[in-house]
Scaffold this active site. Structure first.
Site, mmCIF file in Angstrom:
data_model
loop_
_atom_site.group_PDB
_atom_site.id
_atom_site.type_symbol
_atom_site.label_atom_id
_atom_site.label_comp_id
_atom_site.label_asym_id
_atom_site.label_seq_id
_atom_site.Cartn_x
_atom_site.Cartn_y
_atom_site.Cartn_z
ATOM 1 N N GLU A 113 0.846 -1.200 0.000
ATOM 2 C CA GLU A 113 0.000 0.000 0.000
ATOM 3 C C GLU A 113 0.873 1.237 0.000
ATOM 4 O O GLU A 113 2.092 1.163 0.180
ATOM 5 C CB GLU A 113 -0.954 -0.027 1.198
ATOM 6 C CG GLU A 113 -2.023 -1.103 1.029
ATOM 7 C CD GLU A 113 -3.066 -1.087 2.132
ATOM 8 O OE1 GLU A 113 -3.487 0.004 2.546
ATOM 9 O OE2 GLU A 113 -3.425 -2.175 2.596
ATOM 10 N N HIS A 229 -9.383 9.484 1.754
ATOM 11 C CA HIS A 229 -8.917 8.369 0.915
ATOM 12 C C HIS A 229 -9.185 8.756 -0.532
ATOM 13 O O HIS A 229 -10.276 9.189 -0.871
ATOM 14 C CB HIS A 229 -9.661 7.083 1.283
ATOM 15 C CG HIS A 229 -8.971 5.850 0.808
ATOM 16 N ND1 HIS A 229 -8.799 5.559 -0.532
ATOM 17 C CD2 HIS A 229 -8.394 4.823 1.490
ATOM 18 C CE1 HIS A 229 -8.148 4.403 -0.641
ATOM 19 N NE2 HIS A 229 -7.886 3.932 0.564
ATOM 20 N N ARG A 275 -1.226 9.199 0.763
ATOM 21 C CA ARG A 275 -2.648 9.420 0.494
ATOM 22 C C ARG A 275 -3.044 10.881 0.302
ATOM 23 O O ARG A 275 -3.866 11.203 -0.554
ATOM 24 C CB ARG A 275 -3.443 8.884 1.679
ATOM 25 C CG ARG A 275 -4.301 7.768 1.309
ATOM 26 C CD ARG A 275 -4.909 7.160 2.508
ATOM 27 N NE ARG A 275 -4.681 5.729 2.401
ATOM 28 C CZ ARG A 275 -5.144 4.853 3.256
ATOM 29 N NH1 ARG A 275 -5.824 5.253 4.298
ATOM 30 N NH2 ARG A 275 -4.924 3.580 3.083
ATOM 31 N N HIS A 336 -12.038 9.652 5.416
ATOM 32 C CA HIS A 336 -11.742 8.239 5.712
ATOM 33 C C HIS A 336 -11.303 7.994 7.143
ATOM 34 O O HIS A 336 -11.805 7.099 7.805
ATOM 35 C CB HIS A 336 -10.656 7.795 4.740
ATOM 36 C CG HIS A 336 -10.295 6.346 4.824
ATOM 37 N ND1 HIS A 336 -11.211 5.345 4.569
ATOM 38 C CD2 HIS A 336 -9.123 5.720 5.112
ATOM 39 C CE1 HIS A 336 -10.611 4.160 4.701
ATOM 40 N NE2 HIS A 336 -9.348 4.358 5.042
ATOM 41 N N ARG A 371 -1.795 9.379 8.411
ATOM 42 C CA ARG A 371 -1.572 7.985 8.808
ATOM 43 C C ARG A 371 -1.034 7.143 7.652
ATOM 44 O O ARG A 371 -1.523 7.230 6.523
ATOM 45 C CB ARG A 371 -2.900 7.377 9.273
ATOM 46 C CG ARG A 371 -2.828 5.908 9.617
ATOM 47 C CD ARG A 371 -4.191 5.418 10.048
ATOM 48 N NE ARG A 371 -5.165 5.557 8.988
ATOM 49 C CZ ARG A 371 -5.572 4.579 8.204
ATOM 50 N NH1 ARG A 371 -5.098 3.355 8.362
ATOM 51 N NH2 ARG A 371 -6.481 4.786 7.264
HETATM 52 P P1 FAD Z 1 -14.755 1.259 14.976
HETATM 53 O O1 FAD Z 1 -14.442 -0.022 14.348
HETATM 54 O O2 FAD Z 1 -15.348 2.301 14.104
HETATM 55 O O3 FAD Z 1 -15.753 0.979 16.178
HETATM 56 C C1 FAD Z 1 -16.345 2.046 16.888
HETATM 57 C C2 FAD Z 1 -17.499 1.518 17.698
HETATM 58 O O4 FAD Z 1 -17.979 2.506 18.599
HETATM 59 C C3 FAD Z 1 -18.693 1.091 16.883
HETATM 60 O O5 FAD Z 1 -19.154 -0.129 17.395
HETATM 61 C C4 FAD Z 1 -19.718 2.187 17.139
HETATM 62 O O6 FAD Z 1 -21.043 1.791 16.978
HETATM 63 C C5 FAD Z 1 -19.396 2.517 18.576
HETATM 64 N N1 FAD Z 1 -19.878 3.829 19.029
HETATM 65 C C6 FAD Z 1 -19.620 5.034 18.494
HETATM 66 N N2 FAD Z 1 -20.223 5.995 19.227
HETATM 67 C C7 FAD Z 1 -20.878 5.375 20.238
HETATM 68 C C8 FAD Z 1 -21.692 5.820 21.310
HETATM 69 N N3 FAD Z 1 -22.000 7.118 21.503
HETATM 70 N N4 FAD Z 1 -22.201 4.904 22.155
HETATM 71 C C9 FAD Z 1 -21.940 3.573 21.981
HETATM 72 N N5 FAD Z 1 -21.177 3.106 20.968
HETATM 73 C C10 FAD Z 1 -20.652 3.998 20.118
HETATM 74 N N6 FAD Z 1 -7.430 0.485 8.661
HETATM 75 C C11 FAD Z 1 -6.423 -0.399 8.479
HETATM 76 O O7 FAD Z 1 -5.503 -0.467 9.296
HETATM 77 N N7 FAD Z 1 -6.424 -1.210 7.383
HETATM 78 C C12 FAD Z 1 -7.405 -1.186 6.451
HETATM 79 O O8 FAD Z 1 -7.378 -1.938 5.491
HETATM 80 C C13 FAD Z 1 -8.458 -0.254 6.619
HETATM 81 N N8 FAD Z 1 -9.443 -0.174 5.700
HETATM 82 C C14 FAD Z 1 -10.506 0.643 5.961
HETATM 83 C C15 FAD Z 1 -11.581 0.648 5.062
HETATM 84 C C16 FAD Z 1 -12.703 1.404 5.339
HETATM 85 C C17 FAD Z 1 -13.860 1.413 4.377
HETATM 86 C C18 FAD Z 1 -12.752 2.193 6.515
HETATM 87 C C19 FAD Z 1 -13.962 3.019 6.819
HETATM 88 C C20 FAD Z 1 -11.669 2.217 7.378
HETATM 89 C C21 FAD Z 1 -10.545 1.451 7.106
HETATM 90 N N9 FAD Z 1 -9.463 1.428 7.978
HETATM 91 C C22 FAD Z 1 -8.438 0.557 7.769
HETATM 92 C C23 FAD Z 1 -9.509 2.158 9.230
HETATM 93 C C24 FAD Z 1 -9.895 1.180 10.343
HETATM 94 O O9 FAD Z 1 -10.884 0.317 9.867
HETATM 95 C C25 FAD Z 1 -10.410 1.907 11.560
HETATM 96 O O10 FAD Z 1 -9.556 2.939 11.919
HETATM 97 C C26 FAD Z 1 -10.536 0.923 12.723
HETATM 98 O O11 FAD Z 1 -11.335 -0.164 12.333
HETATM 99 C C27 FAD Z 1 -11.111 1.639 13.914
HETATM 100 O O12 FAD Z 1 -11.434 0.685 14.894
HETATM 101 P P2 FAD Z 1 -12.140 1.199 16.226
HETATM 102 O O13 FAD Z 1 -12.452 -0.008 17.001
HETATM 103 O O14 FAD Z 1 -11.344 2.276 16.820
HETATM 104 O O15 FAD Z 1 -13.493 1.901 15.702
HETATM 105 C C1 SIN Z 2 -7.386 0.651 2.015
HETATM 106 O O1 SIN Z 2 -7.557 -0.562 1.982
HETATM 107 O O2 SIN Z 2 -7.098 1.331 1.028
HETATM 108 C C2 SIN Z 2 -7.531 1.343 3.330
HETATM 109 C C3 SIN Z 2 -6.393 1.040 4.187
HETATM 110 C C4 SIN Z 2 -6.354 1.973 5.359
HETATM 111 O O3 SIN Z 2 -7.169 2.871 5.481
HETATM 112 O O4 SIN Z 2 -5.449 1.801 6.172
#
Ligand code: FAD
Ligand code: SIN
Length: 512
Positions: A113, A229, A275, A336, A371
């Site tokens: 990537e 993104h 990015r 993103h 990032r």
């Molecule tokens: P999240 O997975 O977003 O979880 C947050 C949680 O908090 C959810 O369950 C939500 O419902 C809950 N919540 C929010 N507010 C409240 C509230 N007030 N009360 C109760 N619950 C609440 N990162 C990588 O490293 N590699 C990748 O390939 C990658 N691809 C991605 C592709 C996409 C389409 C996206 C959107 C992101 C991607 N990212 C990637 C980024 C990565 O997915 C996220 O940064 C990571 O999953 C965040 O995890 P988290 O547990 O912090 O938050």
């Molecule tokens: C992607 O798969 O392009 C997203 C990866 C990331 O947000 O880290």
């Protein structure tokens, strides 16, 4: 108002929340509150994978250096060092819990990537990495001492004598608040993509955790750094959907409306430039050619390989009438990832005793101004483990900001009534990929007016809007304060990077 007592409350059921909960349950009772279904989170949609220096030619030193280079001078080097060095161990942890990463010829398969010097990204199910991780961890959360409470919106942090002692929540997103008490509260609420008109993020990403922590008195940091993104699908009628950077890593090429591959004209790393550079280049090309999107062309790749390596994208596009083996994919940038967030040290402690933050909601400064791809899933595992370990030690040694900025915007008289659509449009145009003092001042004024007129309380939707207004204001004012361009933050009136701005922006409510 009923009250329940736990050792740990974890807010959020993405990878940060679930992984922390699974560790914490070894030491006490755990309540997970999540505002949608368990899989309603960014994690579920992660495609590219999870970066770690596990390849034979790789080393944590290289991973560390690439993280710093992407972060444009602002990374917290201690955090980046921890991430790179503990990365391989974190992968072993996920494997131990049951995540099965893809292999090729008997070895773990590594994708490439942007801004990684070599292939370093482990993936699962091709482009279904997040979904596989979420499924694995959520199935383990069916545990006698973990209570998962879905559809419960955390509406407030409870603070007593300067310490967070629990949270208040709305069951099914409405009605009277219910209080939940805990010795340790872990914020894992994820990001804030829904603040923007175009985003790769699902609906739950309204920045609640940052707003709740800020309102409770915690410091928040670097809110001007929001990553866009470059390649979100732009297909009429299709919901937000990412086209992973890993596809460019496999050879797909960005082309403008004239069919020209343009990225090498903008950066020596071409299609795999950082990015922020790719997103701005796309905008420039779209403006130059008058088109609403560019395309990502993977049609020269062998069809079977393309469909097998990126099955989610292949199938999603096919159901929306696009065969990516034959037709270029229309794409344009979308909001993103939130680099800023609740200020924490490398043990996840915030400035409020009793409150930890982990995952996208937290800001150790690890990502600096931009990032590195696929560092965020890894961050949640590496730092989630440190949060739980720290919670067992007792005492509190949370961070203290060296200086804070005041919120200064005067409420605009022309703001009108707040609405989610209005907020998303304003943020997209004025606090988006390209910014200026004029636009930022206008946005900050509107957010200040909306904040002043916001009613207290209400249901989930009301709370989310109020939280988004708080975040919008913090983002606009942070972006105004930073009079330079760096990483994801680009200002037309300050297009250069400035040594004077090798510092973080911190806001804290009491300090106002
Ligand atoms: P999240 O997975 O977003 O979880 C947050 C949680 O908090 C959810 O369950 C939500 O419902 C809950 N919540 C929010 N507010 C409240 C509230 N007030 N009360 C109760 N619950 C609440 N990162 C990588 O490293 N590699 C990748 O390939 C990658 N691809 C991605 C592709 C996409 C389409 C996206 C959107 C992101 C991607 N990212 C990637 C980024 C990565 O997915 C996220 O940064 C990571 O999953 C965040 O995890 P988290 O547990 O912090 O938050
Ligand atoms: C992607 O798969 O392009 C997203 C990866 C990331 O947000 O880290």
């Amino acid at each position: 108002m009923t009250t329940q007592q736990y050792d740990y409350i974890v807010i959020g059921s993405g990878i940060a929340g679930l992984y922390s909960a699974l560790l914490a349950v070894e030491f006490g009772s755990v309540l997970i509150l999540t505002k949608g279904g368990i899989a309603d989170c960014n994690t579920q949609y992660a495609q590219g994978g999870i970066a770690a220096a596990v390849g034979p030619e790789d080393s944590p030193n290289y991973h560390f250096a690439d993280t710093l280079a992407a972060g444009a001078g602002l990374c917290n080097e201690e955090a980046a060092r921890i991430l790179a060095e503990q990365g391989p161990q974190a992968i072993s942890e996920l494997v131990r819990l049951g995540v099965i990463f893809d292999t090729a010829d008997g070895e773990v398969a590594l994708g490439r990537e942007a801004a990684h010097r070599m292939p370093r990204v482990l993936h699962a199910g091709g482009d279904a990495t997040g979904a596989r991780i979420e499924l694995t961890l959520s199935s383990l959360a069916h545990h006698s001492r973990i209570h998962v409470q879905e559809y419960t919106t955390t509406s407030r942090l409870l603070v007593e004598g300067g310490r967070v002692v629990g949270v208040a929540g709305l069951v099914n997103g409405e009605g009277d608040e219910v209080e939940y008490l805990a010795t340790h509260t872990i914020l894992a609420t994820g990001g804030a993509g829904r603040l923007y008109r175009y985003t790769t993020n699902p609906e739950v990403t309204t920045g609640d955790g940052v707003a709740l922590a800020y309102q409770a008195g915690a410091a928040v940091m670097d809110m001007e750094f929001y990553q866009f993104h470059p390649t979100a699908l732009r297909l009429p009628g299709a919901p937000p959907f990412l086209i992973t950077e890993a596809m460019r890593g496999e050879g797909a090429v960005l082309r403008n409306a004239h069919g020209e591959a343009f990225m090498t004209g903008y950066h020596p790393q071409g299609d795999l430039a950082p990015r922020d550079v790719v997103s701005r280049s796309l905008l420039t090309e779209m403006r130059r050619t008058g088109a609403g999107n560019v395309v990502l062309d993977a049609t020269h790749m062998p069809s079977e390989r393309l469909a097998a390596r990126f099955p989610s994208i292949y199938n999603f596009c096919l159901t929306h009438g696009l065969d990516i083996t034959r037709d270029p994919i229309p794409v344009s940038p979308a909001a993103h990832y939130m680099m800023g967030g609740v200020l924490t040290n490398t043990d996840g402690e915030t400035t409020l005793p009793g409150l930890y933050a982990c995952g996208e909601v937290a800001c150790t400064g690890l990502h600096g101004a931009n990032r590195l791809a696929s560092n965020s899933l890894l961050e949640t595992v590496v730092f989630g483990q440190r949060v739980v370990r720290r919670s067992l030690e007792g005492g509190w040694s949370g961070p203290w900001p060296e200086g804070v900025f005041p919120l200064e915007a005067e409420p605009s008289e022309e703001a009108g009534a707040p609405s989610i659509e209005g907020l998303q449009a304003l943020n997209w145009s004025n606090v988006g990929i390209i910014r200026s003092r004029e636009g930022l001042e206008e946005a900050a004024g509107v957010f200040a007016a909306w904040e002043a007129s916001a009613p207290e309380g209400g249901d989930r939707g009301d709370r989310e809007l109020a939280n988004m207004v708080t975040l919008g204001r913090l983002m606009a004012e942070s972006a105004l304060v930073r009079q330079e361009s760096r990483g994801a933050h680009f200002r037309t009136d300050f297009p250069e990077t400035s040594e004077a701005w090798l510092r973080h922006t911190v806001f804290m409510k009491q300090a106002d």
